[in-house]
Design a protein around this motif. Structure first.
Motif, PDB file in Angstrom:
ATOM      1  N   SER A  49      -9.489  -3.889   3.128  1.00  0.00           N
ATOM      2  CA  SER A  49      -9.240  -3.977   4.574  1.00  0.00           C
ATOM      3  C   SER A  49      -9.616  -5.346   5.125  1.00  0.00           C
ATOM      4  O   SER A  49      -8.840  -5.971   5.865  1.00  0.00           O
ATOM      5  CB  SER A  49     -10.024  -2.885   5.311  1.00  0.00           C
ATOM      6  OG  SER A  49      -9.614  -1.598   4.894  1.00  0.00           O
ATOM      7  N   VAL A  89      -7.209  -8.321   6.725  1.00  0.00           N
ATOM      8  CA  VAL A  89      -7.451  -8.836   8.083  1.00  0.00           C
ATOM      9  C   VAL A  89      -7.619 -10.357   8.065  1.00  0.00           C
ATOM     10  O   VAL A  89      -7.030 -11.079   8.878  1.00  0.00           O
ATOM     11  CB  VAL A  89      -8.698  -8.171   8.704  1.00  0.00           C
ATOM     12  CG1 VAL A  89      -9.101  -8.883   9.991  1.00  0.00           C
ATOM     13  CG2 VAL A  89      -8.436  -6.698   8.988  1.00  0.00           C
ATOM     14  N   ILE A  96     -11.990   0.179  -0.446  1.00  0.00           N
ATOM     15  CA  ILE A  96     -11.270   0.398   0.811  1.00  0.00           C
ATOM     16  C   ILE A  96     -11.656  -0.670   1.832  1.00  0.00           C
ATOM     17  O   ILE A  96     -10.806  -1.286   2.484  1.00  0.00           O
ATOM     18  CB  ILE A  96     -11.575   1.800   1.375  1.00  0.00           C
ATOM     19  CG1 ILE A  96     -10.952   2.873   0.477  1.00  0.00           C
ATOM     20  CG2 ILE A  96     -11.051   1.924   2.813  1.00  0.00           C
ATOM     21  CD1 ILE A  96     -11.220   4.280   0.952  1.00  0.00           C
ATOM     22  N   TRP A  97     -12.952  -0.919   1.978  1.00  0.00           N
ATOM     23  CA  TRP A  97     -13.433  -1.883   2.953  1.00  0.00           C
ATOM     24  C   TRP A  97     -13.124  -3.312   2.519  1.00  0.00           C
ATOM     25  O   TRP A  97     -12.792  -4.156   3.354  1.00  0.00           O
ATOM     26  CB  TRP A  97     -14.938  -1.699   3.175  1.00  0.00           C
ATOM     27  CG  TRP A  97     -15.281  -0.283   3.490  1.00  0.00           C
ATOM     28  CD1 TRP A  97     -16.039   0.584   2.762  1.00  0.00           C
ATOM     29  CD2 TRP A  97     -14.834   0.453   4.629  1.00  0.00           C
ATOM     30  NE1 TRP A  97     -16.092   1.808   3.367  1.00  0.00           N
ATOM     31  CE2 TRP A  97     -15.367   1.761   4.518  1.00  0.00           C
ATOM     32  CE3 TRP A  97     -14.036   0.149   5.736  1.00  0.00           C
ATOM     33  CZ2 TRP A  97     -15.130   2.739   5.474  1.00  0.00           C
ATOM     34  CZ3 TRP A  97     -13.801   1.129   6.681  1.00  0.00           C
ATOM     35  CH2 TRP A  97     -14.337   2.415   6.546  1.00  0.00           C
TER      36      TRP A  97
END
Length: 462
Positions: A136, A140, A132-133
């Motif tokens: 993400s 970005v 998930i991180w």
């Protein structure tokens, strides 16, 4: 991989949207990363207080590399930077090796940092899945790098503000702890005498001092990204010299002064490579949220590093493609002046790297080792190119350049000898020998690939 050289008339140019403020802070931030916040503990463990001298010596050599690159950048402010200079003054093989080694270096460091982001986020969300991180931060980073280059400059500006503020707070707070005699170590009082009383200034002898250079030089890796910005700087002749000339100040402030304060507060032998030295300082200041503040800082440092790595690698691959040393598709530029194909490829690399780290626990050791070798290799190629650059100017009877290097060619020769010495040191110590072995394999692969593709490229260009 090779492709026909794309003429400048067929290309949409990159956007020149980086101001002096952006480039100064990109230069500032490039010296502050995980090498300082986390890796410095390993350097201290190797050399003790003599690591301060290692940062000064290593920093002086890196400064000579930067000045050599800066002199060429002002003469030729292009997107391919030092890879294009290598092609011009040494031949296509040199540009191929330099460019791909730099891109590989940036990719490796980015892979390590994107994995670290997942670790940092688990501090706050221990039960969350890493993907998930990772997903993400990749999204970005891609969003920033696919936007106008001015946005990249702004983000690096604010990322650097966070990092510099943290270091300034650590230095000021550490000095305050020294003045008021606050103990971070139960057995030793805070004092600058800790720099020489705990086993001397060279507690691990010459071998420990030499061993730390492999960590010290890794910490400076990526600083050459300043040269990449020349192709998108609004006024490279003003911004590049100012950014490069701040290198000595950054080294003295962010590395030497920081390490001196840390080892004065607590004997060097009490600093473990498993923890960041910054944790001790923030805890000693009695800040309740010290761990959370430090996590924000290291998270910012990691995201900033990934952002700069994707930018640097993308622009380098764009420059290689212009000279037929990378796929022609890498020359595709968006309406915003961004080489979007290279940015997208770096996104794929980041995802692949995370999968590698997921399936192989020891992958990080290989990644870090090869990144160290690639960093020094790029610096060596910059210095060799600079010597060829000066020889050609001498043959042509050209006058002094706008930004001459200190000591002239002698400075580059001295720095070159030092960098070659660092490569030799990699083979002397068991912890770093892997870097030399894998690095040699990397050079062999590059050489074989270049030789295999050369006939095809000649047929296309002919």
């Amino acid at each position: 991989m090779a492709s026909p050289t794309v003429s400048d008339t067929d290309l949409q140019p990159l956007s020149r949207g980086l101001s002096l403020r952006h480039i100064l802070f990109i230069a500032l931030g490039s010296a502050i990363g995980t090498g300082l916040f986390l890796g410095s503990a390993s350097a201290i463990e190797f050399a003790g207080p003599s690591v301060l001298l290692a940062y000064v010596v290593g920093g002086a050599a890196v400064f000579m590399v930067m000045r050599a690159m800066g002199e060429m950048a002002l003469a030729h402010p292009v997107s391919g930077a030092f890879s294009e200079y290598a092609t011009r003054y040494l031949g296509p093989w040199a540009g191929f090796v330099t460019g791909w080694s730099y891109a590989f270096e940036m990719a490796l460091v980015a892979i390590a940092d994107v994995t670290a982001v997942a670790v940092y986020m688990k501090f706050w969300f221990p039960g969350s899945p890493s993907w998930i991180w990772v997903a993400s931060v990749v999204l970005v980073i891609l969003a920033i790098n696919l936007s106008k280059v001015k946005l990249f400059g702004e983000m690096e500006f604010w990322f650097t503000v966070v990092k510099v503020t943290a270091i300034a707070a650590m230095i000021v707070g550490g000095i305050a702890l020294l003045v008021f005699g606050v103990r971070l170590d139960a057995e030793a009082a805070p004092s600058v005498a800790n720099l020489w009383e705990d086993g001397g200034f060279f507690p691990n002898g010459l071998s420990g001092f030499l061993a730390c250079f492999t960590v010290v030089m890794f910490a400076f890796g990526g600083i050459e990204t300043i040269g990449i910005t020349a192709g998108e700087a609004e006024n490279p002749r003003a911004s590049i010299p100012k950014a490069i000339n701040t290198v000595p100040v950054r080294i003295l402030l962010f590395y030497v002064l920081t390490m001196a304060v840390i080892m004065s507060l607590s004997p060097w032998s009490g600093i473990s490579s498993g923890n960041s030295p910054f944790v001790q300082i923030f805890d000693g200041l009695g800040i309740p949220a010290a761990a959370h503040i430090l996590n924000v800082v290291v998270l910012t440092a990691a995201v900033s590093a990934i952002n700069a790595d994707v930018y640097g690698a993308g622009r380098m691959l764009y420059g290689l493609a212009r000279r037929g040393l990378a796929p022609a598709s890498f020359t595709r530029v968006s309406s915003r002046g961004i080489p979007w194909m290279t940015v997208a490829c770096m996104g794929v690399v980041l995802v692949a790297g995370v999968l590698l780290n997921y399936f192989f626990e020891d992958a990080f050791l290989v990644v870090a080792s090869l990144a160290t070798f690639a960093t020094v290799l790029v610096w060596i190629m910059i210095l060799v190119t600079h010597l060829a650059f000066r020889r050609q100017r001498a043959r042509e009877g050209a006058g002094p350049t706008e930004f001459p290097t200190p000591l002239g060619a002698a400075g580059s020769w001295i720095a070159l000898a030092f960098m070659l010495g660092v490569l030799v040191l990699l083979g002397f110590f068991e912890d770093t020998r892997l870097a030399l072995i894998v690095g040699a394999v990397w050079c062999a692969v590059l050489a074989a690939l270049y030789l295999a593709l050369r006939p095809a490229r000649r047929r296309v260009e002919g």
